[in-house]
Scaffold this motif. Structure first.
Motif, mmCIF file in Angstrom:
data_model
loop_
_atom_site.group_PDB
_atom_site.id
_atom_site.type_symbol
_atom_site.label_atom_id
_atom_site.label_comp_id
_atom_site.label_asym_id
_atom_site.label_seq_id
_atom_site.Cartn_x
_atom_site.Cartn_y
_atom_site.Cartn_z
ATOM 1 N N ASN A 44 0.882 -1.140 -0.095
ATOM 2 C CA ASN A 44 -0.191 0.143 -0.005
ATOM 3 C C ASN A 44 0.767 1.232 -0.143
ATOM 4 O O ASN A 44 2.056 1.166 0.042
ATOM 5 C CB ASN A 44 -1.107 0.009 1.075
ATOM 6 C CG ASN A 44 -0.347 0.120 2.502
ATOM 7 O OD1 ASN A 44 0.687 0.855 2.830
ATOM 8 N ND2 ASN A 44 -1.091 -0.706 3.418
ATOM 9 N N TYR A 82 -8.062 -2.333 -4.193
ATOM 10 C CA TYR A 82 -8.159 -2.271 -2.604
ATOM 11 C C TYR A 82 -7.655 -3.449 -2.009
ATOM 12 O O TYR A 82 -7.435 -4.609 -2.561
ATOM 13 C CB TYR A 82 -9.626 -2.394 -2.427
ATOM 14 C CG TYR A 82 -10.449 -0.916 -2.815
ATOM 15 C CD1 TYR A 82 -10.235 0.095 -1.726
ATOM 16 C CD2 TYR A 82 -10.981 -0.727 -3.752
ATOM 17 C CE1 TYR A 82 -10.490 1.595 -2.364
ATOM 18 C CE2 TYR A 82 -11.419 0.604 -4.161
ATOM 19 C CZ TYR A 82 -11.223 1.623 -3.217
ATOM 20 O OH TYR A 82 -11.736 2.964 -3.699
ATOM 21 N N GLY A 83 -6.974 -3.201 -0.969
ATOM 22 C CA GLY A 83 -6.211 -4.288 -0.121
ATOM 23 C C GLY A 83 -7.438 -5.115 0.589
ATOM 24 O O GLY A 83 -8.643 -5.210 0.378
ATOM 25 N N VAL A 84 -6.952 -6.091 1.404
ATOM 26 C CA VAL A 84 -7.729 -7.208 1.924
ATOM 27 C C VAL A 84 -8.782 -6.715 2.892
ATOM 28 O O VAL A 84 -10.010 -7.154 2.960
ATOM 29 C CB VAL A 84 -6.952 -8.126 2.690
ATOM 30 C CG1 VAL A 84 -7.115 -9.533 2.127
ATOM 31 C CG2 VAL A 84 -5.570 -7.870 2.981
ATOM 32 N N ASP A 85 -8.561 -5.560 3.461
ATOM 33 C CA ASP A 85 -9.729 -4.783 4.475
ATOM 34 C C ASP A 85 -10.616 -4.116 3.789
ATOM 35 O O ASP A 85 -11.549 -3.464 4.161
ATOM 36 C CB ASP A 85 -8.683 -3.965 5.526
ATOM 37 C CG ASP A 85 -7.983 -2.680 5.063
ATOM 38 O OD1 ASP A 85 -8.176 -2.398 3.581
ATOM 39 O OD2 ASP A 85 -7.354 -2.125 5.773
ATOM 40 N N GLY A 86 -10.474 -3.919 2.422
ATOM 41 C CA GLY A 86 -11.310 -3.029 1.625
ATOM 42 C C GLY A 86 -11.335 -1.745 1.743
ATOM 43 O O GLY A 86 -11.757 -0.756 1.035
ATOM 44 N N ARG A 87 -10.353 -0.965 2.408
ATOM 45 C CA ARG A 87 -10.107 0.426 2.543
ATOM 46 C C ARG A 87 -8.709 0.850 2.062
ATOM 47 O O ARG A 87 -8.687 1.756 1.582
ATOM 48 C CB ARG A 87 -10.099 0.685 4.330
ATOM 49 C CG ARG A 87 -11.726 0.499 4.823
ATOM 50 C CD ARG A 87 -11.561 0.717 6.542
ATOM 51 N NE ARG A 87 -10.522 -0.178 7.066
ATOM 52 C CZ ARG A 87 -9.815 0.718 7.951
ATOM 53 N NH1 ARG A 87 -10.042 1.808 8.451
ATOM 54 N NH2 ARG A 87 -8.844 -0.065 8.582
ATOM 55 N N THR A 88 -7.734 0.134 2.551
ATOM 56 C CA THR A 88 -6.448 0.495 1.901
ATOM 57 C C THR A 88 -6.285 0.241 0.470
ATOM 58 O O THR A 88 -6.899 -0.644 -0.002
ATOM 59 C CB THR A 88 -5.257 -0.129 2.549
ATOM 60 O OG1 THR A 88 -5.509 -1.588 2.514
ATOM 61 C CG2 THR A 88 -5.135 0.286 4.213
#
Length: 133
Positions: A44, A82-88
């Motif tokens: 990220n 988008y990263g695994v958390d959906g935010r980053t």
């Protein structure tokens, strides 16, 4: 400086020339960002800033320049997802980016890369739609 050191520096210059031939307008800091993304797919912006030892704003600018290369009539080397958390935001290589990264890796493995090595045809940039050849 010994002969091995000189050869290693020549190899690095050859790699930089290879990247420059792929995109002559790519600044060194963007090339470094690209190489970090290539070895850490999904990194990220904050992590990129850390490995580049630069400001968050600079890392963001580098990543977006690599992703937005289409503006300069080039195919983007990086996609922002988008990263695994959906935010980053996760930075990944596009097909064109993987092609360049694979070419750099192959060139690094080559024992005969030098300052004057020609750019392999497979590493020449693909023209974008609307480009005249």
């Amino acid at each position: 400086m010994n002969q091995t050191d000189r050869e290693n520096i020549r190899k690095l210059i050859g790699i930089l020339n290879l990247i420059r031939a792929f995109n002559p307008d790519m600044p060194l800091q963007h090339a470094v960002a690209f190489l970090h993304i290539a070895v850490q797919p999904g990194i990220n912006i904050t992590e990129l800033a850390g490995v580049q030892q630069t400001l968050l704003q600079s890392a963001s600018r580098h990543a977006h320049a690599l992703a937005g290369a289409r503006i300069a009539k080039r195919v983007g080397l990086v996609a922002v997802g988008y990263g695994v958390d959906g935010r980053t935001k996760a930075l990944l290589l596009t097909d064109e980016g993987r092609r360049l990264a694979n070419g750099v890796a192959a060139a690094m493995a080559s024992s005969n890369l030098s300052v004057t090595s020609p750019v392999p045809p497979v590493l020449r940039p693909v023209a974008s739609v609307g480009d005249s050849m």
